[in-house]
Scaffold this motif. Structure first.
Motif, PDB file in Angstrom:
ATOM      1  N   TRP A   1       0.812  -1.216   0.000  1.00 47.00           N
ATOM      2  CA  TRP A   1       0.000   0.000   0.000  1.00 47.00           C
ATOM      3  C   TRP A   1       0.846   1.267   0.000  1.00 47.00           C
ATOM      4  O   TRP A   1       0.468   2.265  -0.611  1.00 47.00           O
ATOM      5  CB  TRP A   1      -0.919  -0.006   1.225  1.00 47.00           C
ATOM      6  CG  TRP A   1      -0.186   0.175   2.512  1.00 47.00           C
ATOM      7  CD1 TRP A   1       0.473  -0.792   3.224  1.00 47.00           C
ATOM      8  CD2 TRP A   1       0.009   1.399   3.231  1.00 47.00           C
ATOM      9  NE1 TRP A   1       1.057  -0.246   4.333  1.00 47.00           N
ATOM     10  CE2 TRP A   1       0.783   1.096   4.374  1.00 47.00           C
ATOM     11  CE3 TRP A   1      -0.396   2.717   3.026  1.00 47.00           C
ATOM     12  CZ2 TRP A   1       1.158   2.059   5.303  1.00 47.00           C
ATOM     13  CZ3 TRP A   1      -0.022   3.686   3.950  1.00 47.00           C
ATOM     14  CH2 TRP A   1       0.741   3.347   5.064  1.00 47.00           C
ATOM     15  N   SER A   2       1.980   1.232   0.656  1.00 50.60           N
ATOM     16  CA  SER A   2       2.791   2.447   0.787  1.00 50.60           C
ATOM     17  C   SER A   2       3.876   2.547  -0.273  1.00 50.60           C
ATOM     18  O   SER A   2       4.495   3.601  -0.429  1.00 50.60           O
ATOM     19  CB  SER A   2       3.439   2.497   2.168  1.00 50.60           C
ATOM     20  OG  SER A   2       4.385   1.443   2.289  1.00 50.60           O
ATOM     21  N   GLY A   3       4.138   1.455  -0.958  1.00 53.71           N
ATOM     22  CA  GLY A   3       5.228   1.452  -1.921  1.00 53.71           C
ATOM     23  C   GLY A   3       6.563   1.031  -1.333  1.00 53.71           C
ATOM     24  O   GLY A   3       7.574   1.022  -2.026  1.00 53.71           O
TER      25      GLY A   3
ATOM     26  N   SER B   1       5.881   0.879  -9.303  1.00 53.15           N
ATOM     27  CA  SER B   1       5.849   2.007  -8.374  1.00 53.15           C
ATOM     28  C   SER B   1       4.418   2.522  -8.299  1.00 53.15           C
ATOM     29  O   SER B   1       3.571   2.126  -9.092  1.00 53.15           O
ATOM     30  CB  SER B   1       6.797   3.121  -8.833  1.00 53.15           C
ATOM     31  OG  SER B   1       6.407   3.611 -10.107  1.00 53.15           O
ATOM     32  N   ARG B   2       4.170   3.391  -7.321  1.00 51.55           N
ATOM     33  CA  ARG B   2       2.838   3.940  -7.190  1.00 51.55           C
ATOM     34  C   ARG B   2       2.904   5.373  -6.707  1.00 51.55           C
ATOM     35  O   ARG B   2       3.848   5.771  -6.010  1.00 51.55           O
ATOM     36  CB  ARG B   2       1.988   3.087  -6.255  1.00 51.55           C
ATOM     37  CG  ARG B   2       2.440   3.076  -4.822  1.00 51.55           C
ATOM     38  CD  ARG B   2       1.678   2.008  -4.015  1.00 51.55           C
ATOM     39  NE  ARG B   2       0.254   2.291  -3.944  1.00 51.55           N
ATOM     40  CZ  ARG B   2      -0.674   1.375  -3.640  1.00 51.55           C
ATOM     41  NH1 ARG B   2      -0.313   0.128  -3.392  1.00 51.55           N
ATOM     42  NH2 ARG B   2      -1.948   1.711  -3.577  1.00 51.55           N
ATOM     43  N   ASP B   3       1.881   6.127  -7.071  1.00 48.66           N
ATOM     44  CA  ASP B   3       1.711   7.494  -6.604  1.00 48.66           C
ATOM     45  C   ASP B   3       0.315   7.573  -6.006  1.00 48.66           C
ATOM     46  O   ASP B   3      -0.674   7.684  -6.741  1.00 48.66           O
ATOM     47  CB  ASP B   3       1.879   8.470  -7.763  1.00 48.66           C
ATOM     48  CG  ASP B   3       1.848   9.915  -7.326  1.00 48.66           C
ATOM     49  OD1 ASP B   3       1.288  10.212  -6.238  1.00 48.66           O
ATOM     50  OD2 ASP B   3       2.350  10.768  -8.051  1.00 48.66           O
ATOM     51  N   ASN B   4       0.229   7.489  -4.692  1.00 52.23           N
ATOM     52  CA  ASN B   4      -1.080   7.456  -4.046  1.00 52.23           C
ATOM     53  C   ASN B   4      -1.830   8.781  -4.184  1.00 52.23           C
ATOM     54  O   ASN B   4      -3.056   8.812  -4.155  1.00 52.23           O
ATOM     55  CB  ASN B   4      -0.940   7.063  -2.583  1.00 52.23           C
ATOM     56  CG  ASN B   4      -0.616   5.584  -2.413  1.00 52.23           C
ATOM     57  OD1 ASN B   4      -0.785   4.784  -3.340  1.00 52.23           O
ATOM     58  ND2 ASN B   4      -0.148   5.215  -1.235  1.00 52.23           N
ATOM     59  N   ALA B   5      -1.104   9.861  -4.363  1.00 50.22           N
ATOM     60  CA  ALA B   5      -1.755  11.153  -4.554  1.00 50.22           C
ATOM     61  C   ALA B   5      -2.480  11.210  -5.897  1.00 50.22           C
ATOM     62  O   ALA B   5      -3.453  11.948  -6.055  1.00 50.22           O
ATOM     63  CB  ALA B   5      -0.737  12.280  -4.454  1.00 50.22           C
TER      64      ALA B   5
END
Length: 124
Positions: free
Chosen positions: A53-55, A71-75
């Protein structure tokens, strides 16, 4: 409910690169682990990469380790798959999936929501 939409697939020569994106909408994206899977014609779906969830934690299939990066960008409610040094055997439909827990998994049956897929074709 979570809706997932993949983009970024296409035709690329061997050795080239692509970046897949998966945009999520619906429930809170940041609490879900995400995964990328692929399915080549006539073959079963296979795990590619997963991210928590946080990367902070990622995992990869042996066949892509060192070449692909998740990778992820939760924003932005988006998860990415950067694919470098592509090979013809990477040709497949790539699917983004969301898992209703915050830890990743390589097992496709543990994912709750799926995108429609995006085609990646690598020519030799």
């Amino acid at each position: 409910q979570v809706q997932l939409v993949e983009s970024g697939g296409g035709l690329v020569q061997a050795g080239g690169s692509l970046r897949l994106s998966c945009a999520a909408s619906g429930r809170t994206f940041s609490v879900f682990a995400m995964g990328w899977f692929r399915q080549a014609a006539g073959k079963e779906r296979e795990f590619v990469a997963t991210i928590n969830w946080s990367g902070s934690n990622t995992d990869y299939a042996a066949s892509v380790k060192g070449r692909f990066t998740i990778s992820r960008d939760n924003a932005k409610n988006t998860v990415y798959l950067r694919m470098n040094s592509l090979k013809p055997e990477d040709t497949a439909v790539y699917y983004c999936a969301a898992r209703g827990t915050n830890s990743g998994s390589s097992i496709w049956m543990t994912y709750n929501w799926w995108g429609q897929g995006t085609q990646v074709t690598v020519s030799s």
